[in-house]
Design a protein around this motif. Structure first.
Motif, PDB file in Angstrom:
ATOM      1  N   LEU A 199      -4.696   7.876   1.703  1.00 48.58           N
ATOM      2  CA  LEU A 199      -4.396   7.143   0.479  1.00 48.58           C
ATOM      3  C   LEU A 199      -4.080   5.672   0.749  1.00 48.58           C
ATOM      4  CD1 LEU A 199      -2.462   9.739  -1.679  1.00 48.58           C
ATOM      5  CD2 LEU A 199      -4.806   8.975  -1.875  1.00 48.58           C
TER       6      LEU A 199
ATOM      7  N   SER B 243       1.834   4.842  -1.011  1.00 45.83           N
ATOM      8  CA  SER B 243       1.081   6.011  -1.476  1.00 45.83           C
ATOM      9  C   SER B 243       1.856   6.815  -2.515  1.00 45.83           C
ATOM     10  CB  SER B 243       0.714   6.899  -0.294  1.00 45.83           C
ATOM     11  OG  SER B 243       1.880   7.355   0.346  1.00 45.83           O
TER      12      SER B 243
ATOM     13  N   HIS C 132      -6.346   2.705  -0.739  1.00 46.41           N
ATOM     14  CA  HIS C 132      -5.704   1.624  -1.477  1.00 46.41           C
ATOM     15  C   HIS C 132      -6.078   0.277  -0.869  1.00 46.41           C
ATOM     16  CE1 HIS C 132      -2.272  -0.783  -3.061  1.00 46.41           C
ATOM     17  NE2 HIS C 132      -2.604  -0.092  -4.137  1.00 46.41           N
TER      18      HIS C 132
ATOM     19  N   HIS D 128       0.835  -1.208   0.000  1.00 45.87           N
ATOM     20  CA  HIS D 128       0.000   0.000   0.000  1.00 45.87           C
ATOM     21  C   HIS D 128       0.865   1.252   0.000  1.00 45.87           C
ATOM     22  CE1 HIS D 128      -3.279  -2.704   0.673  1.00 45.87           C
ATOM     23  NE2 HIS D 128      -2.695  -3.162   1.745  1.00 45.87           N
TER      24      HIS D 128
ATOM     25  N   ASN E 169      -9.770  -0.516  -1.716  1.00 48.08           N
ATOM     26  CA  ASN E 169      -9.980  -0.907  -3.106  1.00 48.08           C
ATOM     27  C   ASN E 169      -9.346  -2.244  -3.450  1.00 48.08           C
ATOM     28  OD1 ASN E 169     -11.540   1.332  -3.806  1.00 48.08           O
ATOM     29  ND2 ASN E 169      -9.713   2.582  -4.088  1.00 48.08           N
TER      30      ASN E 169
END
Length: 107
Positions: free
Chosen positions: A93, A36, A97, A34, A100
């Motif tokens: 963010l 960013s 992430h 993850h 999603n």
């Protein structure tokens, strides 16, 4: 927004001031996928530009202080706000992430 693990909400997201930890200490979620990237910096640059530039112009037009006041005032304000906003934007963010890509972790 609390800078906590996006999965469990208890573990700390950061291992340092702006460095995302490798894993959640509570649930073991690996934060390394993850990343960013530069996204938070772009958002923060635009946000600080919209906040600080009008304030600096207002100060100059209303009070007309000497130049050293601007030099002494704005760098600490910008650095402080940048650190605060970068922590928040990175956390947002990373959480987006994770949200999603949740289907990858649920399998």
């Amino acid at each position: 927004m609390a800078c906590r693990c996006p999965r469990c909400g208890r573990g700390k997201l950061y291992g340092g001031l702006l460095a995302v930890a490798e894993r959640c200490a509570e649930c073991g979620l690996d934060f390394s996928p993850h990343d960013s990237g530069d996204g938070p910096a772009v958002f923060v640059i635009f946000l600080l530009g919209f906040l600080v530039v009008p304030l600096a112009i207002w100060l100059e037009l209303s009070v007309a202080p000497p130049m050293w006041v601007h030099v002494a005032l704005w760098p600490p304000v910008i650095i402080g706000l940048a650190v605060v906003f970068l922590r928040l934007m990175k956390a947002v963010l990373v959480a987006l992430h994770f949200r999603n890509l949740r289907h990858v972790y649920d399998e």
